[in-house]
Design an enzyme around this catalytic site. Structure first.
Site, short mmCIF file in Angstrom:
data_model
loop_
_atom_site.label_atom_id
_atom_site.label_comp_id
_atom_site.label_asym_id
_atom_site.label_seq_id
_atom_site.Cartn_x
_atom_site.Cartn_y
_atom_site.Cartn_z
N HIS A 1 36.89 43.94 35.72
CA HIS A 1 36.05 43.04 36.51
C HIS A 1 36.89 42.04 37.28
CE1 HIS A 1 37.00 40.64 33.00
NE2 HIS A 1 36.66 39.57 33.69
N ASP B 1 36.48 37.89 38.21
CA ASP B 1 35.69 36.76 37.72
C ASP B 1 34.72 36.22 38.77
OD1 ASP B 1 36.86 36.82 35.22
OD2 ASP B 1 38.53 35.54 35.86
N HIS C 1 40.69 42.79 36.13
CA HIS C 1 41.31 42.62 34.82
C HIS C 1 40.32 43.02 33.73
CE1 HIS C 1 39.34 38.79 35.65
NE2 HIS C 1 39.27 38.56 34.35
N ARG D 1 40.68 28.59 30.23
CA ARG D 1 40.66 29.15 31.59
C ARG D 1 40.17 28.14 32.60
NH1 ARG D 1 36.70 33.96 33.44
NH2 ARG D 1 35.74 32.45 34.85
C1 OGA Z 1 38.71 35.95 31.50
C2 OGA Z 1 38.95 37.28 30.95
C3 OGA Z 1 40.35 38.52 29.43
C4 OGA Z 1 40.99 38.32 28.11
O1 OGA Z 1 39.05 34.98 30.84
O2 OGA Z 1 38.20 35.88 32.62
O3 OGA Z 1 38.46 38.26 31.46
O4 OGA Z 1 41.84 39.15 27.75
N1 OGA Z 1 39.76 37.33 29.89
O5 OGA Z 1 40.60 37.36 27.42
MN MN Z 2 37.56 37.69 33.41
#
Ligand code: OGA
Ligand code: MN
Length: 283
Positions: free
Chosen positions: A104, A106, A256, A274
């Site tokens: 995806h 974000d 990701h 994040r």
């Molecule tokens: C995010 C995500 C991936 C992870 O924080 O946007 O997709 O490995 N994280 O935690």
């Molecule tokens: Mn993400």
């Protein structure tokens, strides 16, 4: 400051060595970091020690910050920080334990999807919990001709969770009110990066539920082929986290995915912060 930019062997990603993100970055250094982010899609800074304020200050150099619709997963006192964590308090997750189960980008389900996200690791497990990244410029450039032709100029429809087509996948859940804040939106299947002007695949298997003006019986096989194409290992880099890692990815041209295979294992502990930089309307 002297610092080095070391590209990874994969087709995306580079480590930036010699920068302490807790210190304000001079304008010329910032310009090099910005350029590296555009060139490599993902930049990794290791061995950082950052307060929420320092992470927010660095993130803001790239633009205004956005907030995740799951505001119950934000850090107390710092709504700009989304907590990605397996920790619980009073039997409840304090953040999102399972962000990103599928490939995806974000906030691709809002009108102005995120420019980029910075994920800062405070605690990581000894194994598992890696994050995969995939280069969508390369995916676009290698598309089979018939698939490209079928989707060229089309707009895809995005929602927070593809699985329930209207709900979200997250354990922490979206309230009805939060879902109302994120009605379906349409974005080009192939978008042009506003800074590099390169084209990339933007549709993704977590948030894209269909193609505007196309029956599901027609769009679904096309999307499935597209998603399979995009997930090929040759387009990917897998990040193995260490505490103190700060990874900054470009959501406009990279996808990701989280590895959630150990979720539920009490020995699996992972805690991250994040920040999300607001992007513009895709074209
Ligand atoms: C995010 C995500 C991936 C992870 O924080 O946007 O997709 O490995 N994280 O935690
Ligand atoms: Mn993400």
């Amino acid at each position: 400051m002297t610092f080095a930019i070391k590209p990874f062997a994969a087709c995306l990603g580079a480590e930036i060595i010699g920068i302490d993100l807790a210190e304000p970055l001079p304008a010329d250094d910032f310009a090099r970091v910005h350029r590296a982010h555009l060139d490599h899609l993902i930049i990794v800074f290791r061995n950082q020690s950052l307060t929420p304020e320092q992470q927010i200050a660095f993130s803001r150099r790239f633009g205004p910050l956005d907030r995740h619709p799951s505001d119950q997963a934000s850090l107390d006192g710092h709504p700009e920080i989304l907590v990605v964590s397996t920790r619980k308090e009073n039997g409840k997750y304090i953040g999102l334990p399972d962000a990103g189960p599928k490939w995806h980008s974000d906030l691709s389900y809002v009108k102005t999807p995120a420019l980029g996200s910075m994920l800062y690791a405070l605690e990581v497990p000894d194994h598992g919990g890696n994050t995969g990244f995939a280069n969508m410029y390369d995916a676009y450039e290698t598309l089979p001709g018939d698939l490209r032709a079928a989707l060229d100029g089309r707009r895809a429809i995005f929602l927070p969770g593809r699985a329930q087509k209207g709900g979200a996948d997250f354990k922490i859940g979206f309230s009805a009110e939060q879902k109302e804040r994120v009605p379906p939106v349409a974005h080009p299947v192939f978008r042009t990066h506003p800074e590099t002007r390169r084209k990339s695949v933007f549709a993704n298997p977590q948030h894209t539920i269909g193609i505007e003006g196309m029956a599901e019986s027609e769009s679904e096989p096309l999307l499935q082929r597209l998603f399979e194409h995009c997930a090929q290992p040759r387009f990917t880099y897998r990040h193995k986290w260490r505490p103190g890692d700060m990874v900054f990815w470009d959501n406009r041209c990279a996808l990701h995915i989280a590895d959630l295979s150990r979720i539920g294992d009490p020995a699996y502990r992972r805690h991250m912060h994040r920040t999300t930089i607001m992007g513009d309307v895709p074209f």
